[in-house]
Motif scaffolding. Structure first.
Motif, PDB file in Angstrom:
ATOM      1  N   TYR A 160      12.933   3.379  -2.401  1.00  0.00           N
ATOM      2  CA  TYR A 160      13.103   2.576  -1.190  1.00  0.00           C
ATOM      3  C   TYR A 160      14.050   3.268  -0.230  1.00  0.00           C
ATOM      4  CZ  TYR A 160      15.007  -1.204   1.722  1.00  0.00           C
ATOM      5  OH  TYR A 160      15.433  -1.978   2.770  1.00  0.00           O
ATOM      6  N   ASP A 161      13.633   3.385   1.026  1.00  0.00           N
ATOM      7  CA  ASP A 161      14.447   4.001   2.063  1.00  0.00           C
ATOM      8  C   ASP A 161      14.939   2.900   2.991  1.00  0.00           C
ATOM      9  OD1 ASP A 161      15.600   5.392   4.110  1.00  0.00           O
ATOM     10  OD2 ASP A 161      13.857   6.653   4.566  1.00  0.00           O
ATOM     11  N   ALA A 162      16.210   2.589   2.910  1.00  0.00           N
ATOM     12  CA  ALA A 162      16.763   1.506   3.729  1.00  0.00           C
ATOM     13  C   ALA A 162      16.664   1.800   5.212  1.00  0.00           C
ATOM     14  CB  ALA A 162      18.227   1.265   3.342  1.00  0.00           C
ATOM     15  N   GLU A 163      16.605   3.086   5.578  1.00  0.00           N
ATOM     16  CA  GLU A 163      16.481   3.452   6.990  1.00  0.00           C
ATOM     17  C   GLU A 163      15.047   3.330   7.481  1.00  0.00           C
ATOM     18  OE1 GLU A 163      19.111   4.100   8.853  1.00  0.00           O
ATOM     19  OE2 GLU A 163      20.357   3.720   7.079  1.00  0.00           O
ATOM     20  N   ASP A 164      14.092   3.343   6.578  1.00  0.00           N
ATOM     21  CA  ASP A 164      12.672   3.224   6.937  1.00  0.00           C
ATOM     22  C   ASP A 164      11.972   2.380   5.870  1.00  0.00           C
ATOM     23  OD1 ASP A 164      10.136   3.448   7.911  1.00  0.00           O
ATOM     24  OD2 ASP A 164       9.887   5.586   7.455  1.00  0.00           O
ATOM     25  N   PRO A 165      12.157   1.053   5.896  1.00  0.00           N
ATOM     26  CA  PRO A 165      11.628   0.190   4.835  1.00  0.00           C
ATOM     27  C   PRO A 165      10.110   0.140   4.752  1.00  0.00           C
ATOM     28  CG  PRO A 165      12.571  -1.111   6.624  1.00  0.00           C
ATOM     29  CD  PRO A 165      12.934   0.305   6.889  1.00  0.00           C
ATOM     30  N   TRP A 166       9.410   0.672   5.755  1.00  0.00           N
ATOM     31  CA  TRP A 166       7.955   0.748   5.678  1.00  0.00           C
ATOM     32  C   TRP A 166       7.495   1.952   4.854  1.00  0.00           C
ATOM     33  CZ3 TRP A 166       3.637  -1.816   6.091  1.00  0.00           C
ATOM     34  CH2 TRP A 166       3.552  -2.954   6.901  1.00  0.00           C
ATOM     35  N   CYS A 167       8.373   2.928   4.699  1.00  0.00           N
ATOM     36  CA  CYS A 167       7.990   4.173   4.028  1.00  0.00           C
ATOM     37  C   CYS A 167       7.582   3.915   2.572  1.00  0.00           C
ATOM     38  CB  CYS A 167       9.154   5.162   4.077  1.00  0.00           C
ATOM     39  SG  CYS A 167       8.796   6.755   3.313  1.00  0.00           S
ATOM     40  N   GLY A 168       6.313   4.159   2.257  1.00  0.00           N
ATOM     41  CA  GLY A 168       5.817   4.005   0.891  1.00  0.00           C
ATOM     42  C   GLY A 168       5.548   2.582   0.470  1.00  0.00           C
ATOM     43  N   LEU A 169       5.763   1.597   1.347  1.00  0.00           N
ATOM     44  CA  LEU A 169       5.580   0.198   0.965  1.00  0.00           C
ATOM     45  C   LEU A 169       4.127  -0.089   0.595  1.00  0.00           C
ATOM     46  CD1 LEU A 169       6.704  -2.687   0.711  1.00  0.00           C
ATOM     47  CD2 LEU A 169       6.205  -3.003   3.152  1.00  0.00           C
ATOM     48  N   LEU A 170       3.926  -0.737  -0.548  1.00  0.00           N
ATOM     49  CA  LEU A 170       2.612  -1.140  -1.067  1.00  0.00           C
ATOM     50  C   LEU A 170       1.694   0.055  -1.314  1.00  0.00           C
ATOM     51  CD1 LEU A 170       2.056  -4.299   1.151  1.00  0.00           C
ATOM     52  CD2 LEU A 170       2.621  -4.251  -1.285  1.00  0.00           C
ATOM     53  N   ARG A 171       2.311   1.185  -1.666  1.00  0.00           N
ATOM     54  CA  ARG A 171       1.529   2.388  -1.980  1.00  0.00           C
ATOM     55  C   ARG A 171       1.869   2.937  -3.375  1.00  0.00           C
ATOM     56  NH1 ARG A 171       2.342   2.705   3.648  1.00  0.00           N
ATOM     57  NH2 ARG A 171       0.564   3.516   4.854  1.00  0.00           N
ATOM     58  N   GLU A 232      -2.099   1.166   9.556  1.00  0.00           N
ATOM     59  CA  GLU A 232      -1.971   2.420   8.804  1.00  0.00           C
ATOM     60  C   GLU A 232      -2.040   2.172   7.301  1.00  0.00           C
ATOM     61  OE1 GLU A 232       1.671   4.088  10.121  1.00  0.00           O
ATOM     62  OE2 GLU A 232       0.864   4.814  12.032  1.00  0.00           O
ATOM     63  N   LEU A 233      -1.407   1.088   6.859  1.00  0.00           N
ATOM     64  CA  LEU A 233      -1.436   0.749   5.433  1.00  0.00           C
ATOM     65  C   LEU A 233      -2.854   0.391   4.991  1.00  0.00           C
ATOM     66  CD1 LEU A 233      -0.072   0.121   2.729  1.00  0.00           C
ATOM     67  CD2 LEU A 233       0.431  -2.172   3.614  1.00  0.00           C
ATOM     68  N   LEU A 234      -3.544  -0.412   5.781  1.00  0.00           N
ATOM     69  CA  LEU A 234      -4.915  -0.798   5.426  1.00  0.00           C
ATOM     70  C   LEU A 234      -5.850   0.406   5.429  1.00  0.00           C
ATOM     71  CD1 LEU A 234      -5.265  -4.192   7.362  1.00  0.00           C
ATOM     72  CD2 LEU A 234      -4.827  -3.826   4.925  1.00  0.00           C
ATOM     73  N   THR A 235      -5.629   1.326   6.353  1.00  0.00           N
ATOM     74  CA  THR A 235      -6.423   2.556   6.361  1.00  0.00           C
ATOM     75  C   THR A 235      -6.182   3.357   5.091  1.00  0.00           C
ATOM     76  OG1 THR A 235      -6.382   2.672   8.791  1.00  0.00           O
ATOM     77  CG2 THR A 235      -6.858   4.714   7.599  1.00  0.00           C
ATOM     78  N   TRP A 236      -4.914   3.422   4.663  1.00  0.00           N
ATOM     79  CA  TRP A 236      -4.584   4.127   3.420  1.00  0.00           C
ATOM     80  C   TRP A 236      -5.309   3.498   2.242  1.00  0.00           C
ATOM     81  CZ3 TRP A 236      -2.410   2.946  -1.291  1.00  0.00           C
ATOM     82  CH2 TRP A 236      -1.941   4.019  -2.059  1.00  0.00           C
ATOM     83  N   TYR A 240      -8.281   4.933  -0.213  1.00  0.00           N
ATOM     84  CA  TYR A 240      -8.088   4.976  -1.660  1.00  0.00           C
ATOM     85  C   TYR A 240      -9.192   4.205  -2.381  1.00  0.00           C
ATOM     86  CZ  TYR A 240      -6.490   3.869  -6.294  1.00  0.00           C
ATOM     87  OH  TYR A 240      -6.445   3.717  -7.645  1.00  0.00           O
ATOM     88  N   GLY A 241      -9.442   2.980  -1.925  1.00  0.00           N
ATOM     89  CA  GLY A 241     -10.397   2.127  -2.626  1.00  0.00           C
ATOM     90  C   GLY A 241     -11.845   2.436  -2.339  1.00  0.00           C
ATOM     91  N   PHE A 242     -12.109   2.976  -1.142  1.00  0.00           N
ATOM     92  CA  PHE A 242     -13.497   3.260  -0.751  1.00  0.00           C
ATOM     93  C   PHE A 242     -13.554   4.661  -0.152  1.00  0.00           C
ATOM     94  CE2 PHE A 242     -12.426  -1.204  -0.125  1.00  0.00           C
ATOM     95  CZ  PHE A 242     -13.307  -1.821  -1.001  1.00  0.00           C
ATOM     96  N   PRO A 243     -13.401   5.680  -0.988  1.00  0.00           N
ATOM     97  CA  PRO A 243     -13.313   7.053  -0.487  1.00  0.00           C
ATOM     98  C   PRO A 243     -14.562   7.541   0.222  1.00  0.00           C
ATOM     99  CG  PRO A 243     -13.534   7.034  -2.881  1.00  0.00           C
ATOM    100  CD  PRO A 243     -13.293   5.613  -2.453  1.00  0.00           C
TER     101      PRO A 243
END
Length: 281
Positions: A160-171, A232-236, A240-243
């Motif tokens: 977890y990056d407190a400066e960028d809490p979106w980084c890696g979230l739900l990935r 961006e998260l949904l695209t990721w 992943y789920g539907f390559p």
């Protein structure tokens, strides 16, 4: 050849409930949902409530239908819970080693903050599990963990990056493993419960606070100020789920019908743009 007696078909409302609970909304008061739906129809169609068929507006019928739909949703949630309880141990095991001390597949009493491994995964992002005081406060319950302090397992590499809490979230890999196992929309909530020591998944359970956790993630996804990051998260996840889907940006075959349609569309757009007359204000 004689055939066995066919089994009874499940009530369609129970089947609908299973689908709704897994793909639309997992934690729901179904009688309230139905009542509000009927009231909304009344407003949209400007039709008095008493004009709706009795079976669509009687309180008893609404309760009955809600119970059947809720039964289906509860059933599919129970199936996923039971399946993940054992499978998750394989995903969190250290590579080439066994979990120490061992975790039981059929019991959850030693999970949660009671165990070093599950505790480190459930530790709220921003807290240091390796800090002795933090760990003891979580285990004793002195530090009460509600649903909105998200656990670190939601993040890629559990970082977890407190400066960028979106980084890696739900990935995280743990989420992708669970997704391949069951594919429900509420997989983060189920993984959190599977890691916990709670034995019964309940919408109103205050110890896991699953409803608050679930809604806190939904609130993030529905926040218009976070739409760019959510897209961006949904695209990721789509990649992943539907390559093989369009989200993977596969090249289009040359001379295919699709490529010719797109070329013609582009030519028409360019011609229209060139004919636009620009006037001074």
């Amino acid at each position: 050849m004689a055939q066995g007696r066919p089994g009874r078909s499940p009530n369609p409302l129970i089947s609908h409930g299973r689908h709704f609970g897994r793909t639309v909304f997992v934690l729901c008061n179904y009688p309230s949902l139905l009542t509000n739906g009927i009231l909304r129809l009344q407003q949209m169609e400007d039709t008095p409530l008493e004009d709706f068929a009795a079976e669509n507006r009687s309180e008893e019928e609404i309760l009955h239908v809600g119970e059947l739909i809720g039964k289906g949703a509860s059933g599919v949630r129970g199936d996923d819970t039971k399946s993940l309880k054992s499978a998750i141990l394989d995903w969190i095991s250290p590579k080439g080693a066994a979990i120490q001390p061992p975790l039981h597949r059929n019991s959850k009493i030693d999970r949660g903050f009671n165990h070093e491994l599950t505790g480190s995964l459930l530790c709220p992002a921003g807290l240091d599990w390796h800090d002795m005081e933090t760990r003891e406060n979580l285990r004793s319950g002195e530090s009460l963990v509600c649903g909105d302090p998200w656990p670190v397992f939601l993040y890629a590499h559990h970082t977890y990056d407190a400066e960028d809490p979106w980084c890696g979230l739900l990935r995280s890999r743990l989420l992708t493993c669970a997704y391949k196992h069951t594919s429900p929309t509420y997989i983060a909530t189920q993984v959190r419960f599977a890691l916990s020591s709670s034995s019964v998944f309940s919408r109103t359970d205050t110890s896991t606070d699953s409803e608050m956790f679930y809604h806190s993630l939904l609130d993030l996804f529905e926040d218009p100020d976070e739409s760019k990051e959510v897209d961006e998260l949904l695209t990721w996840w789509n990649r992943y789920g539907f390559p093989t889907s369009s989200a993977a940006k596969r090249p289009i075959s040359a001379n295919s019908a699709l490529s010719k349609i797109q070329i013609k569309q582009l030519a028409t757009k360019n011609a229209a743009d060139s004919n636009v007359i620009v006037t001074s204000p």
